[in-house]
Design an enzyme around this catalytic site. Structure first.
Site, short mmCIF file in Angstrom:
data_model
loop_
_atom_site.label_atom_id
_atom_site.label_comp_id
_atom_site.label_asym_id
_atom_site.label_seq_id
_atom_site.Cartn_x
_atom_site.Cartn_y
_atom_site.Cartn_z
CG ASP A 1 2.03 5.17 3.57
OD1 ASP A 1 3.16 4.61 4.29
OD2 ASP A 1 1.99 4.92 2.65
CB CYS B 1 -0.87 -1.29 5.26
SG CYS B 1 0.42 -2.09 5.00
NE ARG C 1 0.20 2.27 6.35
CZ ARG C 1 -0.89 2.58 5.45
NH1 ARG C 1 -1.49 3.59 5.84
NH2 ARG C 1 -0.50 2.39 4.11
CB SER C 2 -0.35 -4.45 7.44
OG SER C 2 0.25 -4.68 6.35
CG ASN D 1 2.22 -7.42 4.17
OD1 ASN D 1 2.42 -8.42 3.64
ND2 ASN D 1 1.91 -6.81 5.16
P1 4NP Z 1 2.51 0.34 3.96
O1 4NP Z 1 3.48 1.52 3.41
O2 4NP Z 1 1.27 0.34 3.09
O3 4NP Z 1 2.40 0.75 5.38
O4 4NP Z 1 3.06 -0.94 3.84
C1 4NP Z 1 3.92 1.80 2.14
C2 4NP Z 1 4.83 0.72 1.56
C3 4NP Z 1 5.15 1.31 0.29
C4 4NP Z 1 4.60 2.01 -0.56
C5 4NP Z 1 3.82 3.05 0.12
C6 4NP Z 1 3.18 2.60 1.25
N1 4NP Z 1 5.29 2.29 -1.89
O5 4NP Z 1 4.67 3.29 -2.34
O6 4NP Z 1 5.98 1.48 -2.36
#
Ligand code: 4NP
Length: 148
Positions: A117, A7, A13-14, A10
């Site tokens: 997300d 994702c 989701r992942s 990390n």
């Molecule tokens: P992930 O979610 O891709 O599912 O781990 C996110 C985690 C952090 C951020 C965006 C999406 N961020 O912008 O910090």
């Protein structure tokens, strides 16, 4: 079989996809390896988001010892299948691929769908957990059939 879940960060989701798939793989006595990574480097070395840890724990899965890492070129070599959570992840990973063989390893985790997300909306963690659980079961069946 080696499977990588990808994702953006990390941390949401992942890590769930890794933990859920790992649990299903273990339950079926398969010796598949499951890992996860993020296309971005913001959260390298961090534990999963506390909301992902909590929703997994609620369903009996411990993901708290996972640590975020960034997707790297060498992952194309190390893994048989690379599952990305959304179209942006797909673009970012495909951009790093240099051969057709590498590109062929990359697929959307759910065909023609994005796993939303949940980072900015607490209420999304439970539905994301459910969506990922359902898809992991489907993938496991598909992959087992492919390798027969
Ligand atoms: P992930 O979610 O891709 O599912 O781990 C996110 C985690 C952090 C951020 C965006 C999406 N961020 O912008 O910090």
């Amino acid at each position: 079989m080696k499977i990588l879940m990808v994702c953006l960060g990390n941390i949401c989701r992942s890590p769930l996809a890794q933990g859920i798939m790992q649990q299903q793989v273990t339950a079926k006595d398969l010796d598949w390896e499951v890992d996860s990574a993020g296309t971005a480097g913001y959260h390298i070395g961090k534990s999963p988001d506390h909301r992902s840890i909590a929703v997994a724990k609620k369903h009996g899965i411990d993901i708290s010892s996972q640590r975020a890492r960034q997707f790297k070129i060498a992952d194309f070599e190390s893994f048989d299948h690379i599952y990305v959570m959304d179209e942006q992840n797909y673009e970012d990973v495909m951009m790093m691929a240099s051969t057709d063989q590498e590109k062929a390893k990359v697929r959307l985790f759910i065909p023609e769908r994005n796993v939303i997300d949940p980072y900015y909306d607490n209420s999304l963690f439970e539905p994301v957990f459910q969506t990922i659980t359902t898809q992991c079961a489907k993938l496991l069946t598909d992959l087992k059939n492919e390798n027969r």
